[in-house]
Design a protein around this motif. Structure first.
Motif, PDB file in Angstrom:
ATOM      1  N   ALA A 109      31.935  17.377  50.778  1.00 48.65           N
ATOM      2  CA  ALA A 109      32.939  16.308  50.570  1.00 48.65           C
ATOM      3  C   ALA A 109      33.385  16.166  49.209  1.00 48.65           C
ATOM      4  CB  ALA A 109      32.680  15.113  51.322  1.00 48.65           C
ATOM      5  N   ARG A 110      32.289  16.219  48.478  1.00 47.87           N
ATOM      6  CA  ARG A 110      32.342  16.016  46.903  1.00 47.87           C
ATOM      7  C   ARG A 110      33.201  17.081  46.242  1.00 47.87           C
ATOM      8  NH1 ARG A 110      30.543  12.892  42.888  1.00 47.87           N
ATOM      9  NH2 ARG A 110      29.439  11.487  44.087  1.00 47.87           N
ATOM     10  N   SER A 143      37.270   6.785  44.552  1.00 46.18           N
ATOM     11  CA  SER A 143      36.247   6.571  45.649  1.00 46.18           C
ATOM     12  C   SER A 143      36.733   7.047  47.140  1.00 46.18           C
ATOM     13  CB  SER A 143      35.645   5.322  45.542  1.00 46.18           C
ATOM     14  OG  SER A 143      34.643   5.007  46.845  1.00 46.18           O
ATOM     15  N   PHE A 144      35.871   7.877  47.714  1.00 51.63           N
ATOM     16  CA  PHE A 144      36.449   8.566  48.945  1.00 51.63           C
ATOM     17  C   PHE A 144      35.340   8.343  49.914  1.00 51.63           C
ATOM     18  CE2 PHE A 144      38.845  10.743  45.612  1.00 51.63           C
ATOM     19  CZ  PHE A 144      40.253  10.862  45.925  1.00 51.63           C
ATOM     20  N   SER A 145      35.701   8.478  51.275  1.00 48.14           N
ATOM     21  CA  SER A 145      34.755   8.407  52.179  1.00 48.14           C
ATOM     22  C   SER A 145      34.490   9.731  52.396  1.00 48.14           C
ATOM     23  CB  SER A 145      35.488   8.005  53.437  1.00 48.14           C
ATOM     24  OG  SER A 145      34.670   8.238  54.755  1.00 48.14           O
ATOM     25  N   TRP A 146      33.112  10.071  52.707  1.00 47.43           N
ATOM     26  CA  TRP A 146      32.665  11.522  52.999  1.00 47.43           C
ATOM     27  C   TRP A 146      33.078  12.183  54.148  1.00 47.43           C
ATOM     28  CZ3 TRP A 146      30.127  12.560  57.119  1.00 47.43           C
ATOM     29  CH2 TRP A 146      29.361  11.475  58.201  1.00 47.43           C
ATOM     30  N   ARG A 147      33.584  11.067  55.038  1.00 47.05           N
ATOM     31  CA  ARG A 147      33.931  11.539  56.398  1.00 47.05           C
ATOM     32  C   ARG A 147      35.187  12.666  56.406  1.00 47.05           C
ATOM     33  NH1 ARG A 147      31.056   8.991  60.578  1.00 47.05           N
ATOM     34  NH2 ARG A 147      29.919   7.343  59.769  1.00 47.05           N
ATOM     35  N   LEU A 148      36.187  12.474  55.187  1.00 47.67           N
ATOM     36  CA  LEU A 148      36.994  13.227  55.055  1.00 47.67           C
ATOM     37  C   LEU A 148      36.898  14.658  55.106  1.00 47.67           C
ATOM     38  CD1 LEU A 148      38.844  11.444  52.292  1.00 47.67           C
ATOM     39  CD2 LEU A 148      39.733  11.563  54.496  1.00 47.67           C
ATOM     40  N   ILE A 149      35.559  15.142  55.061  1.00 45.46           N
ATOM     41  CA  ILE A 149      35.179  16.527  55.079  1.00 45.46           C
ATOM     42  C   ILE A 149      35.174  17.085  56.425  1.00 45.46           C
ATOM     43  CG2 ILE A 149      32.615  16.271  55.372  1.00 45.46           C
ATOM     44  CD1 ILE A 149      34.307  18.946  53.288  1.00 45.46           C
ATOM     45  N   THR A 158      38.616   9.700  35.715  1.00 41.99           N
ATOM     46  CA  THR A 158      37.369   9.571  34.984  1.00 41.99           C
ATOM     47  C   THR A 158      35.947   9.586  35.672  1.00 41.99           C
ATOM     48  OG1 THR A 158      37.398   7.357  35.168  1.00 41.99           O
ATOM     49  CG2 THR A 158      38.351   8.051  33.120  1.00 41.99           C
ATOM     50  N   ARG A 159      36.118   9.175  37.191  1.00 46.11           N
ATOM     51  CA  ARG A 159      34.835   9.285  37.965  1.00 46.11           C
ATOM     52  C   ARG A 159      35.263   9.429  39.402  1.00 46.11           C
ATOM     53  NH1 ARG A 159      31.580   5.108  40.217  1.00 46.11           N
ATOM     54  NH2 ARG A 159      29.550   5.503  40.279  1.00 46.11           N
ATOM     55  N   LEU A 160      34.403   9.918  40.217  1.00 40.70           N
ATOM     56  CA  LEU A 160      34.677  10.503  41.677  1.00 40.70           C
ATOM     57  C   LEU A 160      33.504  10.235  42.194  1.00 40.70           C
ATOM     58  CD1 LEU A 160      36.724  13.257  43.311  1.00 40.70           C
ATOM     59  CD2 LEU A 160      34.386  12.510  44.069  1.00 40.70           C
ATOM     60  N   SER A 161      33.458   8.924  43.288  1.00 36.51           N
ATOM     61  CA  SER A 161      32.472   8.639  44.209  1.00 36.51           C
ATOM     62  C   SER A 161      32.613   8.926  45.404  1.00 36.51           C
ATOM     63  CB  SER A 161      32.087   7.180  44.075  1.00 36.51           C
ATOM     64  OG  SER A 161      32.053   6.563  42.558  1.00 36.51           O
ATOM     65  N   ILE A 162      31.541   9.451  46.252  1.00 35.90           N
ATOM     66  CA  ILE A 162      31.570   9.481  47.823  1.00 35.90           C
ATOM     67  C   ILE A 162      30.769   8.260  48.251  1.00 35.90           C
ATOM     68  CG2 ILE A 162      31.080  11.086  49.265  1.00 35.90           C
ATOM     69  CD1 ILE A 162      33.239  12.099  47.880  1.00 35.90           C
ATOM     70  N   ARG A 163      31.522   7.824  49.274  1.00 32.23           N
ATOM     71  CA  ARG A 163      30.867   6.626  50.007  1.00 32.23           C
ATOM     72  C   ARG A 163      31.202   6.705  51.536  1.00 32.23           C
ATOM     73  NH1 ARG A 163      32.931   1.496  46.072  1.00 32.23           N
ATOM     74  NH2 ARG A 163      31.845   2.459  44.168  1.00 32.23           N
ATOM     75  N   ASP A 164      30.641   5.745  52.427  1.00 35.92           N
ATOM     76  CA  ASP A 164      31.027   5.553  53.922  1.00 35.92           C
ATOM     77  C   ASP A 164      31.730   4.284  54.002  1.00 35.92           C
ATOM     78  OD1 ASP A 164      31.199   6.290  56.401  1.00 35.92           O
ATOM     79  OD2 ASP A 164      29.032   5.696  56.772  1.00 35.92           O
ATOM     80  N   GLN A 165      33.160   4.379  53.736  1.00 38.62           N
ATOM     81  CA  GLN A 165      34.086   3.452  53.530  1.00 38.62           C
ATOM     82  C   GLN A 165      34.682   3.209  55.023  1.00 38.62           C
ATOM     83  OE1 GLN A 165      35.701   3.042  48.966  1.00 38.62           O
ATOM     84  NE2 GLN A 165      36.436   4.868  50.436  1.00 38.62           N
ATOM     85  N   SER A 166      34.574   1.890  55.523  1.00 35.94           N
ATOM     86  CA  SER A 166      35.045   1.955  57.166  1.00 35.94           C
ATOM     87  C   SER A 166      36.693   1.486  57.311  1.00 35.94           C
ATOM     88  CB  SER A 166      34.161   0.810  57.831  1.00 35.94           C
ATOM     89  OG  SER A 166      34.209  -0.451  57.308  1.00 35.94           O
TER      90      SER A 166
END
Length: 277
Positions: free
Chosen positions: A171-172, A212-218, A191-199
């Motif tokens: 995903a990243r 910031s993005f949800s890893w589930r997008l992959i 400037t920065r990219l984060s991978i999280r599990d946002q509900s």
């Protein structure tokens, strides 16, 4: 917590007029201290027919009323309370909506833990998890039959963690590539990219350029991931959802409407992967 102070603190006045004597720092933090309930339970029981549910409660400093939502991956109901709300009112509100809680939890899609045999939609294409011997790595293969498989080597007790780590890395990689493509096109800098599990959201953005993005997008088709990347990068141009913002997104992402339709129809299903009932 023990506080030492050179002068006598006016606690009575603090409770009577909380706005006059706030602690140093953000006012919201000081107000939050006033509304804390140290002995308050973390959940309240709700009964609907023969079913019982543990509803998690949380106070929010900006809440103006009681609200309920379903956390799709934790598979629980969450009741948000205003700062001055009472536990009795929260219990009454949750119980009154017991049928809604039961219905929404009952409609959640079946959990799909990352175990051998589970089909994982990597980039929108089903891959069956297969355990292999050897070092603890993860890779993809295509069998002669055309079946796509996700191979996971190492000890069986580490399969779930290794699959999750692999999906987060993928995903990243895909999101970074998409953001690096859209940012120059829109004349902005990430400037920065984060991978999280946002509900509650698929992505978020700050004015400083941190995305910031949800890893589930992959797990979604690639054009959906690309759209979410374009969406958040476009917020560096327009920090809102105005008509101008949507024109910016549409300019760099021709498949915007197709991706939005897919998310509306199938997005909730992505939250069932990597969890157990």
């Amino acid at each position: 917590m023990i506080c030492f102070c050179a002068e006598r603190f006016q606690w009575r006045r603090l409770w009577q007029i909380p706005g006059d004597l706030l602690f140093p720092g953000p006012a919201d933090m000081a107000r939050a201290l006033l509304y804390r309930r140290p002995t308050e339970p973390s959940t309240i029981p709700v009964r609907h027919g023969s079913q019982f549910f543990a509803v998690r409660i949380r106070r929010h400093r900006r809440a103006r009323r009681y609200t309920l939502r379903i956390h799709p991956s934790d598979r629980e109901a969450i009741l948000t309370m205003p700062p001055r709300g009472t536990l009795a009112d929260a219990k009454e509100f949750a119980q009154r909506h017991g049928a809604w809680i039961a219905a929404r939890l009952g409609r959640l899609p079946k959990a799909a833990p990352f175990l051998p045999g589970t089909l994982v939609p990597l980039r929108g294409h089903d891959h069956k998890i297969v355990h292999r011997t050897g070092r603890g790595t993860v890779w993809t293969e295509v069998r002669e039959s055309g079946e796509k498989i996700l191979c996971v080597a190492g000890e069986t007790e580490h399969i779930e963690r290794r699959v999750l780590d692999f999906l987060k890395r993928e995903a990243r990689k895909d999101l970074q590539k998409a953001c690096d493509r859209y940012a120059p096109e829109l004349g902005v800098k990430v400037t920065r990219l984060s991978i999280r599990d946002q509900s509650s959201r698929w992505g978020s953005c700050t004015s400083a350029g941190s995305l910031s993005f949800s890893w589930r997008l992959i797990l979604a088709p690639s054009y959906v991931l690309d759209y979410l990347a374009a969406h958040e990068v476009a917020h560096l141009v327009e920090m809102n959802h105005s008509a101008r913002f949507w024109r910016v997104v549409g300019k760099v992402c021709p498949q915007m409407e197709r991706a939005k339709t897919w998310l509306d129809s199938y997005g909730n299903d992505l939250h069932r992967y990597g969890i157990s009932d």
